[in-house]
Design an enzyme around this catalytic site. Structure first.
Site, PDB file in Angstrom:
ATOM      1  N   GLY A  23       3.242 -41.843 125.776  1.00  0.00           N
ATOM      2  CA  GLY A  23       4.304 -42.977 125.378  1.00  0.00           C
ATOM      3  C   GLY A  23       3.980 -44.134 126.277  1.00  0.00           C
ATOM      4  O   GLY A  23       3.344 -44.409 127.062  1.00  0.00           O
ATOM      5  N   CYS A  50      -1.219 -37.393 128.896  1.00  0.00           N
ATOM      6  CA  CYS A  50      -1.208 -38.776 129.238  1.00  0.00           C
ATOM      7  C   CYS A  50       0.111 -39.063 129.952  1.00  0.00           C
ATOM      8  O   CYS A  50       0.329 -38.381 131.040  1.00  0.00           O
ATOM      9  CB  CYS A  50      -1.496 -39.690 128.156  1.00  0.00           C
ATOM     10  N   TYR A  51       1.226 -39.717 129.261  1.00  0.00           N
ATOM     11  CA  TYR A  51       2.565 -39.769 129.637  1.00  0.00           C
ATOM     12  C   TYR A  51       3.026 -38.391 129.972  1.00  0.00           C
ATOM     13  O   TYR A  51       3.911 -38.262 130.848  1.00  0.00           O
ATOM     14  CB  TYR A  51       3.407 -40.572 128.599  1.00  0.00           C
ATOM     15  N   HIS A 144      -6.561 -38.015 125.975  1.00  0.00           N
ATOM     16  CA  HIS A 144      -5.987 -37.613 124.629  1.00  0.00           C
ATOM     17  C   HIS A 144      -6.962 -36.783 123.777  1.00  0.00           C
ATOM     18  O   HIS A 144      -7.827 -37.218 122.930  1.00  0.00           O
ATOM     19  CB  HIS A 144      -5.672 -38.995 123.808  1.00  0.00           C
ATOM     20  N   GLU A 146      -5.908 -35.420 121.002  1.00  0.00           N
ATOM     21  CA  GLU A 146      -5.541 -35.489 119.621  1.00  0.00           C
ATOM     22  C   GLU A 146      -6.222 -36.692 118.778  1.00  0.00           C
ATOM     23  O   GLU A 146      -5.838 -36.715 117.578  1.00  0.00           O
ATOM     24  CB  GLU A 146      -3.983 -35.930 119.542  1.00  0.00           C
ATOM     25  N   ASP A 203      -4.592 -42.592  99.665  1.00  0.00           N
ATOM     26  CA  ASP A 203      -3.257 -42.076 100.130  1.00  0.00           C
ATOM     27  C   ASP A 203      -2.442 -41.888  98.776  1.00  0.00           C
ATOM     28  O   ASP A 203      -1.812 -40.826  98.367  1.00  0.00           O
ATOM     29  CB  ASP A 203      -2.488 -42.559 101.029  1.00  0.00           C
ATOM     30  N   THR A 205      -3.293 -42.542  95.609  1.00  0.00           N
ATOM     31  CA  THR A 205      -3.814 -41.678  94.579  1.00  0.00           C
ATOM     32  C   THR A 205      -3.463 -40.330  94.805  1.00  0.00           C
ATOM     33  O   THR A 205      -3.415 -39.524  93.655  1.00  0.00           O
ATOM     34  CB  THR A 205      -5.476 -41.985  94.382  1.00  0.00           C
ATOM     35  N   LYS A 349      -5.217 -39.316 107.807  1.00  0.00           N
ATOM     36  CA  LYS A 349      -6.065 -39.327 106.622  1.00  0.00           C
ATOM     37  C   LYS A 349      -7.043 -38.505 106.450  1.00  0.00           C
ATOM     38  O   LYS A 349      -7.376 -38.121 105.254  1.00  0.00           O
ATOM     39  CB  LYS A 349      -6.881 -40.688 107.096  1.00  0.00           C
ATOM     40  N   LYS A 485     -10.536 -49.311 119.500  1.00  0.00           N
ATOM     41  CA  LYS A 485      -9.041 -49.260 119.213  1.00  0.00           C
ATOM     42  C   LYS A 485      -8.518 -47.849 120.024  1.00  0.00           C
ATOM     43  O   LYS A 485      -9.179 -47.075 119.700  1.00  0.00           O
ATOM     44  CB  LYS A 485      -8.581 -48.763 117.845  1.00  0.00           C
TER      45      LYS A 485
HETATM   46  N1  LIG Z   1      -0.627 -52.984  95.890  1.00  0.00           N
HETATM   47  C1  LIG Z   1       0.035 -52.157  95.790  1.00  0.00           C
HETATM   48  N2  LIG Z   1       0.918 -51.633  94.815  1.00  0.00           N
HETATM   49  C2  LIG Z   1       1.665 -50.641  94.897  1.00  0.00           C
HETATM   50  N3  LIG Z   1       1.641 -49.975  95.953  1.00  0.00           N
HETATM   51  C3  LIG Z   1       1.259 -50.163  96.808  1.00  0.00           C
HETATM   52  C4  LIG Z   1       0.223 -51.219  97.076  1.00  0.00           C
HETATM   53  N4  LIG Z   1      -0.199 -51.265  98.215  1.00  0.00           N
HETATM   54  C5  LIG Z   1       0.159 -50.336  98.949  1.00  0.00           C
HETATM   55  N5  LIG Z   1       1.097 -49.620  98.320  1.00  0.00           N
HETATM   56  C6  LIG Z   1       1.919 -48.599  98.563  1.00  0.00           C
HETATM   57  O1  LIG Z   1       1.827 -48.651 100.120  1.00  0.00           O
HETATM   58  C7  LIG Z   1       1.323 -47.183 100.459  1.00  0.00           C
HETATM   59  C8  LIG Z   1       0.655 -47.682 101.930  1.00  0.00           C
HETATM   60  O2  LIG Z   1      -0.499 -48.263 101.667  1.00  0.00           O
HETATM   61  P1  LIG Z   1      -1.828 -47.433 102.524  1.00  0.00           P
HETATM   62  O3  LIG Z   1      -2.856 -48.761 102.081  1.00  0.00           O
HETATM   63  O4  LIG Z   1      -1.497 -47.092 103.662  1.00  0.00           O
HETATM   64  O5  LIG Z   1      -2.059 -46.544 101.580  1.00  0.00           O
HETATM   65  P2  LIG Z   1      -3.075 -46.403 100.173  1.00  0.00           P
HETATM   66  O6  LIG Z   1      -3.198 -47.698  99.554  1.00  0.00           O
HETATM   67  O7  LIG Z   1      -2.383 -45.512  99.216  1.00  0.00           O
HETATM   68  O8  LIG Z   1      -4.268 -45.422 100.739  1.00  0.00           O
HETATM   69  P3  LIG Z   1      -5.614 -46.362 101.760  1.00  0.00           P
HETATM   70  O9  LIG Z   1      -4.733 -46.117 103.182  1.00  0.00           O
HETATM   71  O10 LIG Z   1      -6.656 -45.538 101.387  1.00  0.00           O
HETATM   72  O11 LIG Z   1      -5.605 -48.008 101.310  1.00  0.00           O
HETATM   73  C9  LIG Z   1       0.415 -46.730  99.367  1.00  0.00           C
HETATM   74  O12 LIG Z   1       0.446 -45.389  99.527  1.00  0.00           O
HETATM   75  C10 LIG Z   1       1.455 -47.132  98.397  1.00  0.00           C
HETATM   76  O13 LIG Z   1       2.420 -46.229  98.111  1.00  0.00           O
HETATM   77  O1  LIG Z   2      -0.784 -49.886 103.964  1.00  0.00           O
HETATM   78  C1  LIG Z   2      -0.626 -50.262 105.097  1.00  0.00           C
HETATM   79  N1  LIG Z   2       0.393 -51.167 105.426  1.00  0.00           N
HETATM   80  C2  LIG Z   2       0.279 -51.818 106.348  1.00  0.00           C
HETATM   81  O2  LIG Z   2       1.217 -52.559 106.830  1.00  0.00           O
HETATM   82  C3  LIG Z   2      -1.049 -51.544 107.471  1.00  0.00           C
HETATM   83  N2  LIG Z   2      -1.228 -52.029 108.752  1.00  0.00           N
HETATM   84  C4  LIG Z   2      -2.609 -51.449 108.782  1.00  0.00           C
HETATM   85  N3  LIG Z   2      -2.752 -50.571 108.057  1.00  0.00           N
HETATM   86  C5  LIG Z   2      -4.003 -49.742 107.955  1.00  0.00           C
HETATM   87  O3  LIG Z   2      -3.805 -48.731 108.991  1.00  0.00           O
HETATM   88  C6  LIG Z   2      -4.822 -48.157 109.800  1.00  0.00           C
HETATM   89  C7  LIG Z   2      -4.563 -48.531 111.377  1.00  0.00           C
HETATM   90  O4  LIG Z   2      -4.813 -49.927 111.374  1.00  0.00           O
HETATM   91  P1  LIG Z   2      -4.256 -50.842 112.681  1.00  0.00           P
HETATM   92  O5  LIG Z   2      -5.057 -50.159 113.600  1.00  0.00           O
HETATM   93  O6  LIG Z   2      -4.465 -52.364 112.443  1.00  0.00           O
HETATM   94  O7  LIG Z   2      -2.968 -50.422 113.084  1.00  0.00           O
HETATM   95  C8  LIG Z   2      -5.859 -49.104 109.271  1.00  0.00           C
HETATM   96  O8  LIG Z   2      -6.728 -48.445 108.131  1.00  0.00           O
HETATM   97  C9  LIG Z   2      -5.228 -50.492 108.541  1.00  0.00           C
HETATM   98  O9  LIG Z   2      -5.804 -50.861 107.555  1.00  0.00           O
HETATM   99  C10 LIG Z   2      -1.850 -50.728 107.132  1.00  0.00           C
HETATM  100  N4  LIG Z   2      -1.689 -50.154 105.999  1.00  0.00           N
HETATM  101  N1  LIG Z   3      -0.943 -43.142 126.548  1.00  0.00           N
HETATM  102  C1  LIG Z   3       0.011 -42.731 127.288  1.00  0.00           C
HETATM  103  O1  LIG Z   3       0.746 -41.894 127.373  1.00  0.00           O
HETATM  104  C2  LIG Z   3       0.250 -43.902 128.487  1.00  0.00           C
HETATM  105  C3  LIG Z   3       1.008 -43.600 129.705  1.00  0.00           C
HETATM  106  C4  LIG Z   3       1.668 -44.815 130.514  1.00  0.00           C
HETATM  107  N2  LIG Z   3       2.185 -45.723 129.878  1.00  0.00           N
HETATM  108  C5  LIG Z   3       0.254 -45.455 131.079  1.00  0.00           C
HETATM  109  O2  LIG Z   3      -0.035 -46.577 130.777  1.00  0.00           O
HETATM  110  O3  LIG Z   3      -0.419 -44.664 131.867  1.00  0.00           O
END
Ligand SMILES: Nc1ncnc2c1ncn2[C@@H]1O[C@H](COP(=O)(O)OP(=O)(O)OP(=O)(O)O)[C@@H](O)[C@H]1O
Ligand SMILES: O=c1[nH]c(=O)c2[nH+]cn([C@@H]3O[C@H](COP(=O)(O)O)[C@@H](O)[C@H]3O)c2[nH]1
Ligand SMILES: NC(=O)CC[C@H](N)C(=O)O
Ligand SMILES: [Mg+2]
Length: 493
Positions: A23, A50-51, A144, A146, A203, A205, A349, A485
């Site tokens: 956390g 961790c936390y 971590h 996980e 996702d 699809t 994923k 990350k």
């Molecule tokens: N251009 C779009 N048109 C319609 N729905 C969208 C669009 N982009 C994202 N979404 C919706 O937002 C959700 C989250 O987007 P996200 O990119 O996380 O998933 P994804 O596109 O299905 O898969 P991936 O993570 O592989 O790109 C999608 O699953 C879909 O339901």
């Molecule tokens: O559908 C989405 N809507 C969003 O707003 C969004 N923000 C981040 N991502 C995707 O999530 C994963 C983790 O991204 P970050 O490390 O940048 O948080 C990566 O796979 C990113 O591409 C998004 N997907």
């Molecule tokens: N990932 C965590 O749980 C972080 C715990 C706490 N915030 C730290 O920085 O040590």
């Protein structure tokens, strides 16, 4: 999954064990959340991560403080065995090597070992990276288990859940498919219709295929062209989903609407909320269209939301931090009429990919790199104009094309080009240029919660950088992002 503030007396069942997660707070903060002390009286195994470890230590002597060195990313864990102690002490790392690759993400540390605990693991920076109670099945780990980059993380969780808590391993993807299809049918009813937000990503699809199996032609998939998609993406997705998967897909061109609303906006969270809200407005309009055309009601919107979208977007059932608002979770409209159906909301994923393969979705679709809903808008740093989007799109296309040509696409989990709002000086054909900068990012991960940058060879980089500077007008420099990350995120915004 319960909030850490859950009162145990209010549960109608007794857990077989408890995992206290990480956390954002520090346990010694005045407003830090604390777990119900009854957790430690339950007489079931407890594992703090961790936390969670810090919380166990805080409960057993308050000996947690800010570390001199913060630690984000890779570390080597040395396991300490105690053949002379009670048998339970060594179980967490049983069957594993004495030296393990783990990932850390913390700034606080245990100042000393709590009374009646022994150290079961150390790292160079964390002398109490793993602790166990001498008499009770109470464990804490600073790293971590996980996340993807803790190589034996699943084995550690399995040792805890199976060997220590005696849980049965009866969750399977086949059972998940069956129960989800039944749940969808029960929620939607015998005549209900659903519209689906479908992007062509893995996702949505997979979610669409599940929905199609559950309710057939009462499912109407919608792809929104938001003006920040990749090169030719809408055409390609339309072709694959209608021809390849027999899904009834409508492409809605809303690019002007999205780009109009993004004009002048630079703040990443504001961009994300605008995009999320506009998506919903388009879906509501589409629902009305389907109602008119079919004569039946449309009450539901399918989204391919995954658990990481939820974790990063909202404080889920408790005091966790918002990292960034994923458009499909934190960007929803408050007064939206459509009810959400999100069958994948508690999956990661890698699990969705297994599910997609089980559902017969072609391999190249299952293994597509993720592409965020806010698309190129969060990869153009600063204002999103059609011109800036075109530059980022072109550079991205070259990068991905070269990754595919080099046979690296499957090895890399996600790659893209971002456009930075800074200008650098260059010399082209003896002329001075003052143009923008492209940043390339390519990472490896399976859960997208942690990620490491991909180590390209110099020859590849030289080729990509050369092509981008030569072929994309307005760009005179190419950088490569080498941030893990945590502490970075995969996207720039
Ligand atoms: N251009 C779009 N048109 C319609 N729905 C969208 C669009 N982009 C994202 N979404 C919706 O937002 C959700 C989250 O987007 P996200 O990119 O996380 O998933 P994804 O596109 O299905 O898969 P991936 O993570 O592989 O790109 C999608 O699953 C879909 O339901
Ligand atoms: O559908 C989405 N809507 C969003 O707003 C969004 N923000 C981040 N991502 C995707 O999530 C994963 C983790 O991204 P970050 O490390 O940048 O948080 C990566 O796979 C990113 O591409 C998004 N997907
Ligand atoms: N990932 C965590 O749980 C972080 C715990 C706490 N915030 C730290 O920085 O040590
Ligand atoms: Mg996507």
């Amino acid at each position: 999954m319960l909030p850490c503030t859950q009162k145990l007396s209010q549960l109608s069942w007794k857990p077989k064990g408890v995992i206290l997660s990480g956390g954002p707070y520090s346990v010694y903060d005045a407003d830090a959340p604390h777990v119900d002390p009854a957790v430690f009286e339950l007489d079931v195994p407890v594992l703090g991560v961790c936390y969670g470890l810090q919380e166990i230590a805080w409960n057993h002597g308050k000996n947690v403080s800010a570390g001199e060195r913060k630690e984000y990313g890779h570390a080597v864990l040395n396991v300490t065995r105690h053949t002379d102690a009670a048998p339970h002490v060594d179980v967490l790392f049983s069957g594993l090597d004495a030296s393990l690759e783990v990932w850390m993400s913390h700034g606080d540390k245990l100042a000393s070992l709590p009374p009646n605990f022994v150290t079961i693991a150390t790292t160079a920076n964390a002398p109490f990276a793993g602790i166990a109670h001498k008499d009770r099945k109470l464990y804490g780990i600073q790293f971590h288990p996980e996340v993807t980059h803790t190589a034996k993380g699943k084995a550690i969780i399995e040792n805890f859940a199976v060997k220590l808590c005696q849980c049965r391993q009866n969750w399977t993807m086949e059972r998940f498919v069956d129960t989800e299809i039944e749940r969808i049918r029960a929620v939607v009813g015998p005549t209900g219709q659903v519209i689906g937000a479908v992007s062509g990503g893995v996702d949505s699809t997979v979610a669409a295929k599940l929905m199609k199996e559950a309710i057939g032609d009462r499912f109407h998939a919608i792809l929104v062209d938001n003006g920040v998609m990749r090169l030719n993406e809408c055409e390609i997705v339309h072709e694959t989903l209608t021809k390849g998967l027999n899904i009834n897909l409508t492409v809605v061109d809303a690019s002007e609407e999205f780009l109009g609303k993004l004009k002048g906006v630079t703040d990443p969270e504001v961009k994300r909320k605008i995009i999320g809200n506009t998506f919903i407005e388009v879906f509501q309009r589409e629902a009305e269209r389907v109602v008119k055309e079919s004569g039946g009601a449309v009450d539901f919107l399918l989204q391919g939301t995954l658990y990481p979208d939820v974790i990063e977007s909202i404080s889920f059932k408790g005091p966790s931090a918002t990292i960034k608002t994923h458009h499909n979770v934190g960007g929803l409209l408050e007064n939206m009429k459509l009810k959400l159906i999100e069958p994948l909301r508690e999956l990661f994923k890698d699990e969705v990919r297994v599910l997609g393969t089980n559902l017969g979705i072609p391999e190249d679709l299952v293994w597509r790199h993720p592409f965020p809903g806010p698309g190129i808008a969060i990869r153009v740093i600063g204002e999103v104009t059609p011109e800036q989007v075109a530059i980022a799109r072109k550079a991205d296309h070259i990068f991905i094309e070269e990754i595919k040509a080099a046979g690296l696409y499957r090895e890399i989990s996600q790659a893209y080009a971002a456009l930075l709002p800074v200008k650098a000086v260059g010399v082209m054909g003896d002329k001075r240029v003052h143009d923008q900068v492209i940043a390339l990012r390519a990472v490896q991960t399976t859960d997208y919660m942690t990620a490491d940058w991909y180590d390209f060879d110099g020859k590849f980089m030289r080729k990509v950088a050369g092509r981008i500077v030569n072929e994309v007008d307005g760009v005179c420099r190419v950088l490569y992002d080498v941030t893990q990350k945590p502490p970075g995120t995969i996207e720039f915004q």
